[in-house]
Design a protein around this motif. Structure first.
Motif, PDB file in Angstrom:
ATOM      1  N   UNK A   1       0.827  -1.210   0.000  1.00  0.00           N
ATOM      2  CA  UNK A   1       0.000   0.000   0.000  1.00  0.00           C
ATOM      3  C   UNK A   1       0.858   1.256   0.000  1.00  0.00           C
ATOM      4  N   UNK A   2       1.907   1.258   0.803  1.00  0.00           N
ATOM      5  CA  UNK A   2       2.785   2.422   0.876  1.00  0.00           C
ATOM      6  C   UNK A   2       3.453   2.680  -0.461  1.00  0.00           C
ATOM      7  N   UNK A   3       3.951   1.636  -1.087  1.00  0.00           N
ATOM      8  CA  UNK A   3       4.597   1.796  -2.389  1.00  0.00           C
ATOM      9  C   UNK A   3       3.611   2.293  -3.442  1.00  0.00           C
ATOM     10  N   UNK A   4       2.396   1.760  -3.420  1.00  0.00           N
ATOM     11  CA  UNK A   4       1.383   2.185  -4.383  1.00  0.00           C
ATOM     12  C   UNK A   4       1.027   3.652  -4.157  1.00  0.00           C
TER      13      UNK A   4
ATOM     14  N   UNK B   1       2.904   5.984  -2.778  1.00  0.00           N
ATOM     15  CA  UNK B   1       4.033   6.810  -3.201  1.00  0.00           C
ATOM     16  C   UNK B   1       4.096   6.925  -4.720  1.00  0.00           C
ATOM     17  N   UNK B   2       3.833   5.826  -5.408  1.00  0.00           N
ATOM     18  CA  UNK B   2       3.830   5.864  -6.873  1.00  0.00           C
ATOM     19  C   UNK B   2       2.735   6.792  -7.380  1.00  0.00           C
ATOM     20  N   UNK B   3       1.549   6.701  -6.775  1.00  0.00           N
ATOM     21  CA  UNK B   3       0.442   7.574  -7.178  1.00  0.00           C
ATOM     22  C   UNK B   3       0.780   9.047  -6.919  1.00  0.00           C
ATOM     23  N   UNK B   4       1.410   9.328  -5.783  1.00  0.00           N
ATOM     24  CA  UNK B   4       1.790  10.700  -5.482  1.00  0.00           C
ATOM     25  C   UNK B   4       2.839  11.219  -6.463  1.00  0.00           C
ATOM     26  N   UNK B   5       3.791  10.362  -6.834  1.00  0.00           N
ATOM     27  CA  UNK B   5       4.794  10.771  -7.822  1.00  0.00           C
ATOM     28  C   UNK B   5       4.135  11.080  -9.164  1.00  0.00           C
ATOM     29  N   UNK B   6       3.217  10.217  -9.593  1.00  0.00           N
ATOM     30  CA  UNK B   6       2.520  10.441 -10.860  1.00  0.00           C
ATOM     31  C   UNK B   6       1.699  11.724 -10.807  1.00  0.00           C
ATOM     32  N   UNK B   7       1.035  11.959  -9.690  1.00  0.00           N
ATOM     33  CA  UNK B   7       0.225  13.160  -9.531  1.00  0.00           C
ATOM     34  C   UNK B   7       1.112  14.406  -9.562  1.00  0.00           C
ATOM     35  N   UNK B   8       2.267  14.332  -8.933  1.00  0.00           N
ATOM     36  CA  UNK B   8       3.203  15.465  -8.936  1.00  0.00           C
ATOM     37  C   UNK B   8       3.703  15.746 -10.349  1.00  0.00           C
ATOM     38  N   UNK B   9       4.062  14.684 -11.060  1.00  0.00           N
ATOM     39  CA  UNK B   9       4.531  14.869 -12.439  1.00  0.00           C
ATOM     40  C   UNK B   9       3.433  15.484 -13.307  1.00  0.00           C
ATOM     41  N   UNK B  10       2.208  15.025 -13.133  1.00  0.00           N
ATOM     42  CA  UNK B  10       1.083  15.560 -13.892  1.00  0.00           C
ATOM     43  C   UNK B  10       0.861  17.031 -13.558  1.00  0.00           C
TER      44      UNK B  10
END
Length: 153
Positions: free
Chosen positions: A72-75, A77-86
């Motif tokens: 869950x933590x990795x998912x 973090x990945x979602x937050x990274x994608x959201x930041x890039x977007x």
């Protein structure tokens, strides 16, 4: 959490293996070569086995919950990274659009023969200093291209 689960599973397996391998009498419990004096009846040996099984299941639950939390933590973090890039991409596109609008507004004011409109000073982006000095005088006298910049400060 996962490490603690593995530790409990290993302990339960070691105790269970010790009981199985060292027990030759039906009601005499021997663990790692030492007789357990409290467990003399078959039902007591059974309850000891049930206790070992509970420890085993608890360890497996800790392993599962720790692994699930890590996933869950990795998912997240990945979602937050994608959201930041977007978000960064959207902001960069908006910046380019506003720069084009500003350039267009400056060109149209020059074509009309009027005095070019002064653009509001923006902070230096990525180490590139802003072009030209700030306009002198009262800011309310400077024509702006949007209502946001019409404010008198």
């Amino acid at each position: 959490m996962v490490f603690l689960g593995f530790l409990l599973v290993a302990a339960a397996l070691a105790v269970g293996a010790g009981v199985v391998l060292d027990n030759t009498d039906p009601a005499n419990l021997v663990v790692f070569g030492q007789a357990v004096p409290v467990l003399e009846n078959e039902w007591q040996v059974f309850l000891a086995g049930a206790g070992v099984a509970i420890v085993l299941v608890s360890g497996m639950m800790l392993i599962y919950s720790g692994a699930a939390r890590r996933i869950r933590t990795r998912r997240d973090l990945r979602d937050l990274r994608e959201e930041r890039e977007e978000s960064l991409t959207t902001l960069e596109m908006e910046k380019r659009r506003l720069q084009r609008e500003l350039a267009h507004a400056r060109q149209s004011s020059r074509r009309q023969g009027g005095r070019p409109q002064a653009a509001p000073r923006e902070p230096a982006a990525q180490g590139v200093p802003a072009a030209g000095p700030a306009p002198a005088g009262n800011r309310s006298q400077v024509a702006a291209t949007s209502p946001f910049f019409d404010r008198a400060e």
